[in-house]
Motif scaffolding. Structure first.
Motif, PDB file in Angstrom:
ATOM      1  N   TYR A  24      35.076  40.744  56.741  1.00  0.00           N
ATOM      2  CA  TYR A  24      34.582  39.403  57.052  1.00  0.00           C
ATOM      3  C   TYR A  24      34.658  39.206  58.552  1.00  0.00           C
ATOM      4  O   TYR A  24      35.711  39.393  59.157  1.00  0.00           O
ATOM      5  CB  TYR A  24      35.397  38.313  56.349  1.00  0.00           C
ATOM      6  CG  TYR A  24      34.943  36.939  56.772  1.00  0.00           C
ATOM      7  CD1 TYR A  24      33.806  36.382  56.216  1.00  0.00           C
ATOM      8  CD2 TYR A  24      35.604  36.232  57.766  1.00  0.00           C
ATOM      9  CE1 TYR A  24      33.345  35.138  56.630  1.00  0.00           C
ATOM     10  CE2 TYR A  24      35.152  34.993  58.186  1.00  0.00           C
ATOM     11  CZ  TYR A  24      34.020  34.451  57.615  1.00  0.00           C
ATOM     12  OH  TYR A  24      33.553  33.233  58.037  1.00  0.00           O
ATOM     13  N   LYS A  25      33.534  38.815  59.154  1.00  0.00           N
ATOM     14  CA  LYS A  25      33.474  38.551  60.589  1.00  0.00           C
ATOM     15  C   LYS A  25      33.118  37.083  60.788  1.00  0.00           C
ATOM     16  O   LYS A  25      32.041  36.641  60.374  1.00  0.00           O
ATOM     17  CB  LYS A  25      32.425  39.446  61.239  1.00  0.00           C
ATOM     18  CG  LYS A  25      32.746  40.919  61.101  1.00  0.00           C
ATOM     19  CD  LYS A  25      31.645  41.785  61.647  1.00  0.00           C
ATOM     20  CE  LYS A  25      31.963  43.235  61.393  1.00  0.00           C
ATOM     21  NZ  LYS A  25      30.831  44.107  61.695  1.00  0.00           N
ATOM     22  N   SER A  26      34.031  36.340  61.425  1.00  0.00           N
ATOM     23  CA  SER A  26      33.810  34.904  61.586  1.00  0.00           C
ATOM     24  C   SER A  26      32.562  34.605  62.410  1.00  0.00           C
ATOM     25  O   SER A  26      31.912  33.585  62.195  1.00  0.00           O
ATOM     26  CB  SER A  26      35.031  34.220  62.178  1.00  0.00           C
ATOM     27  OG  SER A  26      35.329  34.733  63.449  1.00  0.00           O
ATOM     28  N   LYS A  27      32.207  35.481  63.341  1.00  0.00           N
ATOM     29  CA  LYS A  27      31.008  35.256  64.152  1.00  0.00           C
ATOM     30  C   LYS A  27      29.759  35.204  63.279  1.00  0.00           C
ATOM     31  O   LYS A  27      28.833  34.462  63.557  1.00  0.00           O
ATOM     32  CB  LYS A  27      30.834  36.359  65.196  1.00  0.00           C
ATOM     33  CG  LYS A  27      31.798  36.276  66.344  1.00  0.00           C
ATOM     34  CD  LYS A  27      31.503  37.359  67.352  1.00  0.00           C
ATOM     35  CE  LYS A  27      32.496  37.315  68.497  1.00  0.00           C
ATOM     36  NZ  LYS A  27      32.221  38.358  69.488  1.00  0.00           N
ATOM     37  N   LYS A  28      29.748  36.017  62.224  1.00  0.00           N
ATOM     38  CA  LYS A  28      28.589  36.067  61.327  1.00  0.00           C
ATOM     39  C   LYS A  28      28.739  35.124  60.138  1.00  0.00           C
ATOM     40  O   LYS A  28      27.752  34.661  59.584  1.00  0.00           O
ATOM     41  CB  LYS A  28      28.379  37.490  60.814  1.00  0.00           C
ATOM     42  CG  LYS A  28      27.926  38.444  61.873  1.00  0.00           C
ATOM     43  CD  LYS A  28      27.604  39.788  61.276  1.00  0.00           C
ATOM     44  CE  LYS A  28      27.056  40.725  62.333  1.00  0.00           C
ATOM     45  NZ  LYS A  28      26.651  42.009  61.755  1.00  0.00           N
ATOM     46  N   GLY A  29      29.977  34.897  59.711  1.00  0.00           N
ATOM     47  CA  GLY A  29      30.200  34.093  58.514  1.00  0.00           C
ATOM     48  C   GLY A  29      29.646  34.793  57.283  1.00  0.00           C
ATOM     49  O   GLY A  29      29.523  36.016  57.244  1.00  0.00           O
ATOM     50  N   ASP A  30      29.264  34.028  56.296  1.00  0.00           N
ATOM     51  CA  ASP A  30      28.634  34.537  55.077  1.00  0.00           C
ATOM     52  C   ASP A  30      27.629  33.483  54.611  1.00  0.00           C
ATOM     53  O   ASP A  30      27.814  32.835  53.581  1.00  0.00           O
ATOM     54  CB  ASP A  30      29.696  34.816  54.006  1.00  0.00           C
ATOM     55  CG  ASP A  30      29.126  35.405  52.731  1.00  0.00           C
ATOM     56  OD1 ASP A  30      27.973  35.895  52.759  1.00  0.00           O
ATOM     57  OD2 ASP A  30      29.816  35.360  51.702  1.00  0.00           O
ATOM     58  N   PRO A  31      26.566  33.287  55.417  1.00  0.00           N
ATOM     59  CA  PRO A  31      25.636  32.198  55.143  1.00  0.00           C
ATOM     60  C   PRO A  31      24.977  32.272  53.762  1.00  0.00           C
ATOM     61  O   PRO A  31      24.656  31.238  53.181  1.00  0.00           O
ATOM     62  CB  PRO A  31      24.595  32.297  56.253  1.00  0.00           C
ATOM     63  CG  PRO A  31      24.881  33.530  57.010  1.00  0.00           C
ATOM     64  CD  PRO A  31      26.222  34.043  56.602  1.00  0.00           C
TER      65      PRO A  31
ATOM     66  N   PRO B 200      29.028  29.166  57.000  1.00  0.00           N
ATOM     67  CA  PRO B 200      28.258  29.269  58.240  1.00  0.00           C
ATOM     68  C   PRO B 200      28.926  30.175  59.274  1.00  0.00           C
ATOM     69  O   PRO B 200      30.141  30.364  59.269  1.00  0.00           O
ATOM     70  CB  PRO B 200      28.202  27.834  58.761  1.00  0.00           C
ATOM     71  CG  PRO B 200      28.983  26.987  57.834  1.00  0.00           C
ATOM     72  CD  PRO B 200      29.555  27.837  56.756  1.00  0.00           C
ATOM     73  N   ALA B 201      28.101  30.726  60.153  1.00  0.00           N
ATOM     74  CA  ALA B 201      28.608  31.539  61.258  1.00  0.00           C
ATOM     75  C   ALA B 201      29.614  30.724  62.051  1.00  0.00           C
ATOM     76  O   ALA B 201      29.460  29.516  62.221  1.00  0.00           O
ATOM     77  CB  ALA B 201      27.460  31.980  62.147  1.00  0.00           C
ATOM     78  N   GLY B 202      30.669  31.382  62.521  1.00  0.00           N
ATOM     79  CA  GLY B 202      31.705  30.723  63.304  1.00  0.00           C
ATOM     80  C   GLY B 202      32.851  30.176  62.479  1.00  0.00           C
ATOM     81  O   GLY B 202      33.776  29.593  63.026  1.00  0.00           O
ATOM     82  N   THR B 203      32.817  30.381  61.158  1.00  0.00           N
ATOM     83  CA  THR B 203      33.882  29.876  60.296  1.00  0.00           C
ATOM     84  C   THR B 203      35.040  30.861  60.247  1.00  0.00           C
ATOM     85  O   THR B 203      34.865  32.021  59.893  1.00  0.00           O
ATOM     86  CB  THR B 203      33.362  29.645  58.856  1.00  0.00           C
ATOM     87  OG1 THR B 203      32.262  28.748  58.896  1.00  0.00           O
ATOM     88  CG2 THR B 203      34.450  29.082  57.965  1.00  0.00           C
TER      89      THR B 203
END
Length: 60
Positions: A12-19, A24-27
């Motif tokens: 899991y990468k917070s920059k991408k999130g899991d839209p 959302p990105a940044g979460t």
């Protein structure tokens, strides 16, 4: 910090999130709903390990 699924290896990468699944990105991982699951294997948040970004897996 990275958050890696212990069952399938999804990162899991917070920059991408899991839209695709409502994150959302940044979460930050800590801010994701407790009912969110790994998009690859369906594992719960409890099945994710927190790993340092610079951890290469060799332990030194």
């Amino acid at each position: 910090m990275k958050h890696v699924c212990a069952l399938c290896g999804y990162v899991y990468k917070s920059k991408k999130g899991d839209p695709e699944n409502g994150v959302p990105a940044g979460t930050d991982f800590e801010d994701i709903s407790e009912d969110w699951v790994c998009p690859l294997c369906g594992a719960s948040k409890e099945d994710f390990d927190t790993v340092n970004d610079d951890d290469d897996g060799y332990g030194f």
